[in-house]
Scaffold this active site. Structure first.
Site, PDB file in Angstrom:
ATOM      1  N   THR A   1       0.852  -1.193   0.000  1.00 28.46           N
ATOM      2  CA  THR A   1       0.000   0.000   0.000  1.00 28.46           C
ATOM      3  C   THR A   1       0.890   1.246   0.000  1.00 28.46           C
ATOM      4  O   THR A   1       1.990   1.245   0.564  1.00 28.46           O
ATOM      5  CB  THR A   1      -0.936   0.029   1.227  1.00 28.46           C
ATOM      6  OG1 THR A   1      -0.146   0.222   2.415  1.00 28.46           O
ATOM      7  CG2 THR A   1      -1.740  -1.254   1.354  1.00 28.46           C
ATOM      8  N   GLY A   2       0.414   2.287  -0.666  1.00 29.60           N
ATOM      9  CA  GLY A   2       1.183   3.534  -0.697  1.00 29.60           C
ATOM     10  C   GLY A   2       2.525   3.360  -1.377  1.00 29.60           C
ATOM     11  O   GLY A   2       3.546   3.871  -0.915  1.00 29.60           O
TER      12      GLY A   2
ATOM     13  N   SER B   1       5.115   6.555  -3.458  1.00 27.78           N
ATOM     14  CA  SER B   1       6.218   7.453  -3.077  1.00 27.78           C
ATOM     15  C   SER B   1       6.973   6.892  -1.889  1.00 27.78           C
ATOM     16  O   SER B   1       6.598   5.854  -1.329  1.00 27.78           O
ATOM     17  CB  SER B   1       5.696   8.857  -2.759  1.00 27.78           C
ATOM     18  OG  SER B   1       5.073   8.896  -1.495  1.00 27.78           O
TER      19      SER B   1
ATOM     20  N   TYR C   1      -1.044  10.766  14.563  1.00 29.18           N
ATOM     21  CA  TYR C   1      -0.161   9.926  13.735  1.00 29.18           C
ATOM     22  C   TYR C   1       0.589   8.923  14.603  1.00 29.18           C
ATOM     23  O   TYR C   1       0.652   7.726  14.289  1.00 29.18           O
ATOM     24  CB  TYR C   1       0.843  10.806  12.978  1.00 29.18           C
ATOM     25  CG  TYR C   1       1.939  10.002  12.302  1.00 29.18           C
ATOM     26  CD1 TYR C   1       1.770   9.492  11.022  1.00 29.18           C
ATOM     27  CD2 TYR C   1       3.141   9.737  12.964  1.00 29.18           C
ATOM     28  CE1 TYR C   1       2.768   8.729  10.419  1.00 29.18           C
ATOM     29  CE2 TYR C   1       4.141   8.976  12.375  1.00 29.18           C
ATOM     30  CZ  TYR C   1       3.959   8.481  11.095  1.00 29.18           C
ATOM     31  OH  TYR C   1       4.947   7.727  10.502  1.00 29.18           O
TER      32      TYR C   1
HETATM   33  P1  NDP Z   1       5.099   9.064   1.863  1.00 30.67           P
HETATM   34  O1  NDP Z   1       4.157  10.175   2.102  1.00 30.67           O
HETATM   35  O2  NDP Z   1       6.221   9.264   0.921  1.00 30.67           O
HETATM   36  O3  NDP Z   1       4.308   7.775   1.420  1.00 30.67           O
HETATM   37  C1  NDP Z   1       3.049   7.486   1.924  1.00 30.67           C
HETATM   38  C2  NDP Z   1       2.254   6.751   0.897  1.00 30.67           C
HETATM   39  O4  NDP Z   1       0.948   6.494   1.428  1.00 30.67           O
HETATM   40  C3  NDP Z   1       2.042   7.546  -0.392  1.00 30.67           C
HETATM   41  O5  NDP Z   1       2.212   6.660  -1.462  1.00 30.67           O
HETATM   42  C4  NDP Z   1       0.612   7.980  -0.288  1.00 30.67           C
HETATM   43  O6  NDP Z   1      -0.039   8.147  -1.529  1.00 30.67           O
HETATM   44  C5  NDP Z   1       0.007   6.806   0.434  1.00 30.67           C
HETATM   45  N1  NDP Z   1      -1.295   7.125   0.986  1.00 30.67           N
HETATM   46  C6  NDP Z   1      -1.643   8.143   1.782  1.00 30.67           C
HETATM   47  N2  NDP Z   1      -2.958   8.127   2.023  1.00 30.67           N
HETATM   48  C7  NDP Z   1      -3.458   7.059   1.373  1.00 30.67           C
HETATM   49  C8  NDP Z   1      -4.751   6.530   1.215  1.00 30.67           C
HETATM   50  N3  NDP Z   1      -5.809   7.101   1.779  1.00 30.67           N
HETATM   51  N4  NDP Z   1      -4.906   5.428   0.472  1.00 30.67           N
HETATM   52  C9  NDP Z   1      -3.855   4.849  -0.123  1.00 30.67           C
HETATM   53  N5  NDP Z   1      -2.606   5.310  -0.028  1.00 30.67           N
HETATM   54  C10 NDP Z   1      -2.412   6.413   0.711  1.00 30.67           C
HETATM   55  O7  NDP Z   1       5.651   8.662   3.328  1.00 30.67           O
HETATM   56  P2  NDP Z   1       6.720   7.571   3.786  1.00 30.67           P
HETATM   57  O8  NDP Z   1       7.217   6.811   2.647  1.00 30.67           O
HETATM   58  O9  NDP Z   1       7.658   8.232   4.689  1.00 30.67           O
HETATM   59  O10 NDP Z   1       5.801   6.649   4.692  1.00 30.67           O
HETATM   60  C11 NDP Z   1       5.648   5.273   4.458  1.00 30.67           C
HETATM   61  C12 NDP Z   1       5.536   4.545   5.772  1.00 30.67           C
HETATM   62  O11 NDP Z   1       6.723   4.685   6.517  1.00 30.67           O
HETATM   63  C13 NDP Z   1       4.428   5.050   6.681  1.00 30.67           C
HETATM   64  O12 NDP Z   1       3.780   3.955   7.269  1.00 30.67           O
HETATM   65  C14 NDP Z   1       5.168   5.834   7.737  1.00 30.67           C
HETATM   66  O13 NDP Z   1       4.458   5.858   8.938  1.00 30.67           O
HETATM   67  C15 NDP Z   1       6.417   5.014   7.853  1.00 30.67           C
HETATM   68  N6  NDP Z   1       7.566   5.648   8.450  1.00 30.67           N
HETATM   69  C16 NDP Z   1       8.137   6.733   7.858  1.00 30.67           C
HETATM   70  C17 NDP Z   1       9.237   7.324   8.427  1.00 30.67           C
HETATM   71  C18 NDP Z   1       9.897   8.495   7.827  1.00 30.67           C
HETATM   72  O14 NDP Z   1      10.842   8.976   8.441  1.00 30.67           O
HETATM   73  N7  NDP Z   1       9.471   8.992   6.682  1.00 30.67           N
HETATM   74  C19 NDP Z   1       9.825   6.788   9.657  1.00 30.67           C
HETATM   75  C20 NDP Z   1       9.125   5.651  10.183  1.00 30.67           C
HETATM   76  C21 NDP Z   1       8.057   5.100   9.577  1.00 30.67           C
HETATM   77  P3  NDP Z   1       0.181   9.457  -2.452  1.00 30.67           P
HETATM   78  O15 NDP Z   1       1.476   9.228  -3.146  1.00 30.67           O
HETATM   79  O16 NDP Z   1      -0.987   9.408  -3.345  1.00 30.67           O
HETATM   80  O17 NDP Z   1       0.200  10.624  -1.534  1.00 30.67           O
HETATM   81 MG1  PMR Z   2      12.429  13.254  15.737  1.00 30.12          MG
HETATM   82  C1  PMR Z   2      17.110  10.630  18.789  1.00 30.12           C
HETATM   83  C2  PMR Z   2      16.873  10.473  17.640  1.00 30.12           C
HETATM   84  C3  PMR Z   2      15.678  10.837  16.889  1.00 30.12           C
HETATM   85  C4  PMR Z   2      15.172  10.045  15.910  1.00 30.12           C
HETATM   86  C5  PMR Z   2      15.722   8.724  15.430  1.00 30.12           C
HETATM   87  C6  PMR Z   2      14.017  10.698  15.403  1.00 30.12           C
HETATM   88  C7  PMR Z   2      13.215  10.186  14.415  1.00 30.12           C
HETATM   89  N1  PMR Z   2      13.854  11.895  16.068  1.00 30.12           N
HETATM   90  C8  PMR Z   2      14.857  12.020  17.003  1.00 30.12           C
HETATM   91  C9  PMR Z   2      15.049  13.062  17.893  1.00 30.12           C
HETATM   92  C10 PMR Z   2      14.344  14.273  17.904  1.00 30.12           C
HETATM   93  N2  PMR Z   2      13.321  14.581  17.087  1.00 30.12           N
HETATM   94  C11 PMR Z   2      14.605  15.391  18.802  1.00 30.12           C
HETATM   95  C12 PMR Z   2      15.676  15.426  19.845  1.00 30.12           C
HETATM   96  C13 PMR Z   2      13.690  16.367  18.474  1.00 30.12           C
HETATM   97  C14 PMR Z   2      13.515  17.713  19.104  1.00 30.12           C
HETATM   98  C15 PMR Z   2      14.274  18.671  18.405  1.00 30.12           C
HETATM   99  C16 PMR Z   2      12.892  15.850  17.385  1.00 30.12           C
HETATM  100  C17 PMR Z   2      11.851  16.564  16.789  1.00 30.12           C
HETATM  101  C18 PMR Z   2      11.014  16.010  15.826  1.00 30.12           C
HETATM  102  C19 PMR Z   2       9.874  16.613  15.219  1.00 30.12           C
HETATM  103  C20 PMR Z   2       9.336  17.968  15.447  1.00 30.12           C
HETATM  104  N3  PMR Z   2      11.151  14.708  15.316  1.00 30.12           N
HETATM  105  C21 PMR Z   2      10.143  14.511  14.472  1.00 30.12           C
HETATM  106  C22 PMR Z   2       9.352  15.646  14.386  1.00 30.12           C
HETATM  107  C23 PMR Z   2       8.297  15.348  13.462  1.00 30.12           C
HETATM  108  O1  PMR Z   2       7.398  16.066  13.088  1.00 30.12           O
HETATM  109  C24 PMR Z   2       8.431  13.912  13.030  1.00 30.12           C
HETATM  110  C25 PMR Z   2       7.311  13.164  13.664  1.00 30.12           C
HETATM  111  O2  PMR Z   2       7.187  13.041  14.842  1.00 30.12           O
HETATM  112  O3  PMR Z   2       6.457  12.612  12.854  1.00 30.12           O
HETATM  113  C26 PMR Z   2       5.428  11.908  13.529  1.00 30.12           C
HETATM  114  C27 PMR Z   2       9.723  13.453  13.660  1.00 30.12           C
HETATM  115  C28 PMR Z   2      10.450  12.279  13.569  1.00 30.12           C
HETATM  116  N4  PMR Z   2      11.586  12.025  14.302  1.00 30.12           N
HETATM  117  C29 PMR Z   2      12.081  10.806  13.942  1.00 30.12           C
HETATM  118  C30 PMR Z   2      11.232  10.246  12.956  1.00 30.12           C
HETATM  119  C31 PMR Z   2      11.427   8.894  12.311  1.00 30.12           C
HETATM  120  C32 PMR Z   2      10.240  11.139  12.732  1.00 30.12           C
HETATM  121  C33 PMR Z   2       9.176  10.978  11.701  1.00 30.12           C
HETATM  122  C34 PMR Z   2       8.323  10.080  11.308  1.00 30.12           C
HETATM  123  C35 PMR Z   2       7.771   8.858  11.912  1.00 30.12           C
HETATM  124  O4  PMR Z   2       7.918   8.525  13.050  1.00 30.12           O
HETATM  125  O5  PMR Z   2       7.204   8.160  11.171  1.00 30.12           O
END
Ligand code: NDP
Ligand code: PMR
Ligand code: LMG
Length: 400
Positions: free
Chosen positions: A93-94, A97, A275
């Protein structure tokens, strides 16, 4: 070193949650301990039996209405008379991108997988597949909008009509609304992030479980993407707002924002928290699937944190300054950054690597990109909460 990797094996992460094990390897299965397994199985056994026969009945009706499913043979003889494994079919799924696309690309490049890209935007998915150079015969795009339960059911119907086997399902798609002041909702009236990330996937996975079970592929898997930010036993999981499902009163109320809250814990709407809560649900559901179905079906149920892929579309709703600073912050300060390509290789491993078949595991990778079984937070490994989320969710999506 990635901070997550350095934090988790330490006593800190474990003691914070009041658990007493010492290392990652030792503690990896706290969420699926034997006692939890039996407790959960016992308490919900009769409900499940009823539920299963109901679903099986429904499925056989659907099957009868569509073309018979071809039974693919696992080993096909080559011209030299050698047996080779048939191509696996994976639904992602998704896949239009970020992580989903990079995973599709990594699997397509092996030549061993056919990828069903389950996407809400058909054209975008087609273009994305072309732009990363996926061979034309390596993928099929099928429409799926997880923000609509009808669309999920339609996808399942269409997939079955395609006559492809289902060997691996990857629940990857997600949305994130960090700056939203007010909630938005799915077609069925659920808050959009939990509705998409958790409820849409929950229905999809439940419906497709039967298809996975029918596959004759040697290693059948259901992978649900989790994240570090839903795990409060990590530094990242302690950045406010923290994930917390509370007593699930908002979820039980349907996340409508009308008579009940749009948040799972029943409190005021917070997009970033919604989220993170949805990711906790994802990780809980992986374990609940494992407890309910692994032994019986042999399917491996796994989750993962692929690393911080700070450049993906997930952050599209964040303010521009965040999008500018987040990647360098993750690269140089936390060192948790991974490229989309690297994250795709990691998820591809969870899909197909023979060494990653263990069920009930939340995979992570260390600084050398070696996989290890990670420890989930107390809430994300709470078996009782998992059971409740499961039961409430199945009512919300019309399965109970
Ligand atoms: P993206 O936004 O790049 O990818 C998300 C995908 O989900 C897109 O293909 C999007 O479609 C699709 N999507 C959103 N809404 C729907 C819907 N209603 N129906 C079908 N598809 C949908 O994000 P990421 O690649 O970063 O995220 C992928 C996964 O990784 C998520 O589960 C996220 O929680 C997880 N993840 C991401 C991290 C990160 O740092 N980025 C860290 C940890 C986990 P469209 O292209 O049409 O928008
Ligand atoms: Mg976070 C210690 C390491 C660490 C890691 C591995 C992540 C991952 N982050 C870390 C630390 C911090 N982050 C710290 C110290 C801060 C305060 C400055 C910080 C802040 C921050 C923000 C505002 N981080 C974020 C955000 C987001 O909006 C992202 C989020 O929470 O999405 C839900 C995010 C993230 N940090 C990560 C990862 C993987 C995310 C994004 C996505 C996700 O969990 O899927
Ligand atoms: C929320 O703010 C918003 O409120 C919400 O609306 C939504 O947008 C959400 O995630 C999106 O963000 C969160 C964030 C915004 O606020 C903070 O991060 C406040 C800082 C609090 C710091 C908490 C650190 C974690 C504490 C851990 C506790 C210890 C527990 C240990 C347990 C371990 C067990 C093993 O604010 C910001 O993101 C800006 C914060 C600026 C702080 C600067 C920190 C120094 C970092 C150096 C930075 C480099 C520059 C890049 C900055 C990029 C922004 C991320």
């Amino acid at each position: 070193m990635a901070l997550q990797a350095s934090f988790l094996p330490s006593a800190l992460s474990v003691h914070k949650e009041g658990k007493s094990s010492s290392g990652v390897k030792d503690t990896a299965f706290l969420g699926i301990s034997l006692s939890d397994h039996h407790k959960s199985d016992f308490s919900s056994a009769s409900l499940r039996t009823k539920q299963r026969s109901f679903e099986q009945k429904k499925l056989s009706i659907t099957r009868a209405q569509t073309t018979a499913v071809a039974s693919p043979s696992i080993n096909r003889a080559t011209s030299e008379g050698k047996k080779t494994l048939r191509k696996g079919t994976v639904v992602i799924t998704g896949a239009s991108s970020g992580l989903g696309l990079a995973t599709a690309k990594a699997l397509a490049d092996t030549g061993k997988w056919h990828i069903v890209m389950a996407c809400r935007d058909f054209l975008k998915a087609e273009r994305a597949a072309k732009s990363v150079g996926m061979a034309k015969d390596s993928y099929t795009v099928m429409h799926l909008d997880l923000a609509s339960l009808d669309s999920v059911r339609q996808f399942v119907h269409n997939f079955r009509r395609s006559d492809m086997p289902l060997d691996v399902l990857v629940c990857n798609a997600a949305v994130y609304f960090p700056t939203a002041r007010e909630p938005t909702f799915t077609a069925d009236g659920f808050e959009l992030s939990v509705g998409t990330n958790h409820l849409g996937h929950f229905l999809l996975a439940r419906l497709l479980l039967d298809d996975l079970n029918k596959s004759d592929y040697p290693s059948k898997r259901l992978v649900i993407v989790g994240s570090i930010t839903g795990n409060t036993n990590t530094l990242a999981g302690n950045v406010p707002p923290k994930a917390n499902l509370g007593d699930l009163r908002g979820l039980a109320g349907g996340l409508t924002g009308l008579n009940s809250s749009a948040m799972i814990d029943g409190k005021d709407f917070d997009g970033a928290k919604a989220y993170k809560d949805s990711k906790v649900c994802n990780m809980l559901m992986m374990q609940e699937f494992h407890r309910r179905y692994h032994e019986e079906t042999g399917i491996s149920f796994t989750s993962l944190y692929p690393g911080c892929i700070a450049t993906t579309g997930l952050f599209r709703e964040h303010i521009p300054l965040f999008r500018l600073l987040f990647p360098p912050f993750q690269k140089f300060v936390t060192k948790g950054f991974v490229s989309e390509a690297e994250s795709g290789k990691r998820l591809a491993q969870v899909v197909s690597d023979p060494s990653l078949t263990k069920s009930g595991v939340y995979w992570s990778w260390n600084k050398d990109s070696a996989s290890f079984e990670n420890q989930l937070s107390e809430e994300a490994s709470d078996a009782e909460k998992a059971r409740k989320v499961w039961e409430i969710s199945e009512k919300l999506v019309g399965l109970a």
